[in-house]
Design a protein around this motif. Structure first.
Motif, PDB file in Angstrom:
ATOM      1  N   ARG A  76      33.530  45.644  42.195  1.00 19.58           N
ATOM      2  CA  ARG A  76      34.546  45.253  43.191  1.00 19.58           C
ATOM      3  C   ARG A  76      33.995  45.413  44.611  1.00 19.58           C
ATOM      4  O   ARG A  76      34.261  44.602  45.493  1.00 19.58           O
ATOM      5  N   ALA A  77      33.215  46.462  44.818  1.00 20.00           N
ATOM      6  CA  ALA A  77      32.644  46.701  46.142  1.00 20.00           C
ATOM      7  C   ALA A  77      31.705  45.563  46.540  1.00 20.00           C
ATOM      8  O   ALA A  77      31.708  45.125  47.697  1.00 20.00           O
ATOM      9  N   THR A  78      30.930  45.067  45.598  1.00 24.84           N
ATOM     10  CA  THR A  78      30.018  43.968  45.928  1.00 24.84           C
ATOM     11  C   THR A  78      30.777  42.660  46.098  1.00 24.84           C
ATOM     12  O   THR A  78      30.436  41.849  46.952  1.00 24.84           O
ATOM     13  N   GLN A  84      28.302  49.591  52.730  1.00 24.66           N
ATOM     14  CA  GLN A  84      27.435  50.306  51.795  1.00 24.66           C
ATOM     15  C   GLN A  84      28.185  51.443  51.096  1.00 24.66           C
ATOM     16  O   GLN A  84      28.910  52.203  51.734  1.00 24.66           O
ATOM     17  N   ILE A  85      28.008  51.507  49.794  1.00 24.47           N
ATOM     18  CA  ILE A  85      28.595  52.625  49.057  1.00 24.47           C
ATOM     19  C   ILE A  85      27.737  53.860  49.323  1.00 24.47           C
ATOM     20  O   ILE A  85      26.570  53.736  49.682  1.00 24.47           O
ATOM     21  N   LEU A 139      21.431  49.698  42.785  1.00 22.48           N
ATOM     22  CA  LEU A 139      21.374  48.292  43.191  1.00 22.48           C
ATOM     23  C   LEU A 139      22.451  47.981  44.223  1.00 22.48           C
ATOM     24  O   LEU A 139      22.170  47.392  45.281  1.00 22.48           O
ATOM     25  N   VAL A 140      23.679  48.398  43.935  1.00 26.93           N
ATOM     26  CA  VAL A 140      24.790  48.125  44.843  1.00 26.93           C
ATOM     27  C   VAL A 140      24.567  48.849  46.171  1.00 26.93           C
ATOM     28  O   VAL A 140      24.830  48.299  47.244  1.00 26.93           O
ATOM     29  N   GLY A 145      27.168  44.567  50.273  1.00 24.63           N
ATOM     30  CA  GLY A 145      27.816  43.297  50.580  1.00 24.63           C
ATOM     31  C   GLY A 145      27.098  42.087  50.025  1.00 24.63           C
ATOM     32  O   GLY A 145      27.454  40.953  50.333  1.00 24.63           O
ATOM     33  N   PHE A 146      26.099  42.285  49.198  1.00 26.80           N
ATOM     34  CA  PHE A 146      25.312  41.187  48.644  1.00 26.80           C
ATOM     35  C   PHE A 146      25.740  40.976  47.195  1.00 26.80           C
ATOM     36  O   PHE A 146      26.028  41.944  46.492  1.00 26.80           O
TER      37      PHE A 146
END
Length: 195
Positions: A76-78, A84-85, A139-140, A145-146
């Motif tokens: 969900r964040a991506t 950035q997490i 990775l996230v 945001g990618f």
């Protein structure tokens, strides 16, 4: 045969019959005692094993749900292009494993060996799930945001995709199912031998 000999023979036959009756009675009593002891053992094995097996499977399923929930949170964040997490910490992921660690020890101690081996397979599937989740978190975190789930990964081992996390989770669910099948089959065994 005179009367005295007949009396001795009859007496010996009576004694022999009494001995045979006593032996048969003792054998029947021994068989009955063994059946009772076996029944008591089975009941005790079930009383000890069933809750331990259930607790382990329940705790591992809770762990598997945590893995999926956390990976969904990252996805969900991506998808939302979030900032950035936080940097994932290994200790956070290892703490997730605490939920089933004690119950795994109980099951391994209660056995039998086939069930203890099945626990090892589940634990390995848990480790794989954690490794995939940790790699997905990396990775996230590394590409905020990618759309990371569309990437072709070049640094395999450091990074993992959402798809890999879900595949590892599916393998974990299969290993839990296998564990339950083996545990059910060996609920009353003594060292793998039915009694």
């Amino acid at each position: 045969m005179d009367g005295g000999t007949a009396t001795v023979v009859a007496g010996l036959a009576a004694v022999g019959g009494a001995i045979v009756t006593a032996l048969i009675g003792k054998r029947g009593s021994t068989d009955s005692s063994q059946q009772t002891a076996t029944g008591d053992y089975r009941k005790q094995r079930r009383v000890d094993r069933q809750p331990a097996y259930e607790e382990f499977a329940t705790n591992v399923r809770a762990f598997a749900a945590q893995v999926i929930d956390k990976s969904n949170e990252y996805k969900r964040a991506t998808a939302s292009g979030a900032d950035q997490i936080p940097q994932p910490r290994t200790s956070d992921f290892l703490d997730m494993g605490d939920v089933f660690a004690d119950s795994a020890i109980k099951v391994r101690l209660l056995g039998p060996q086939e069930v203890a081996d099945a626990v090892e397979e589940v634990l390995q599937a848990c480790v794989n799930s954690l490794a995939m989740l940790s790699g997905y978190a990396n990775l996230v975190h590394s590409f905020p945001g990618f759309p990371v789930d569309e990437m072709t990964l070049m640094h395999e081992g450091q990074f993992h995709t959402y798809r890999e996390v879900t595949q590892a989770s599916q393998m974990l669910q299969i290993s839990i199912g296998n564990f339950l099948d083996i545990a059910r089959a060996h609920m009353d065994d003594w060292e793998g031998e039915p009694i």
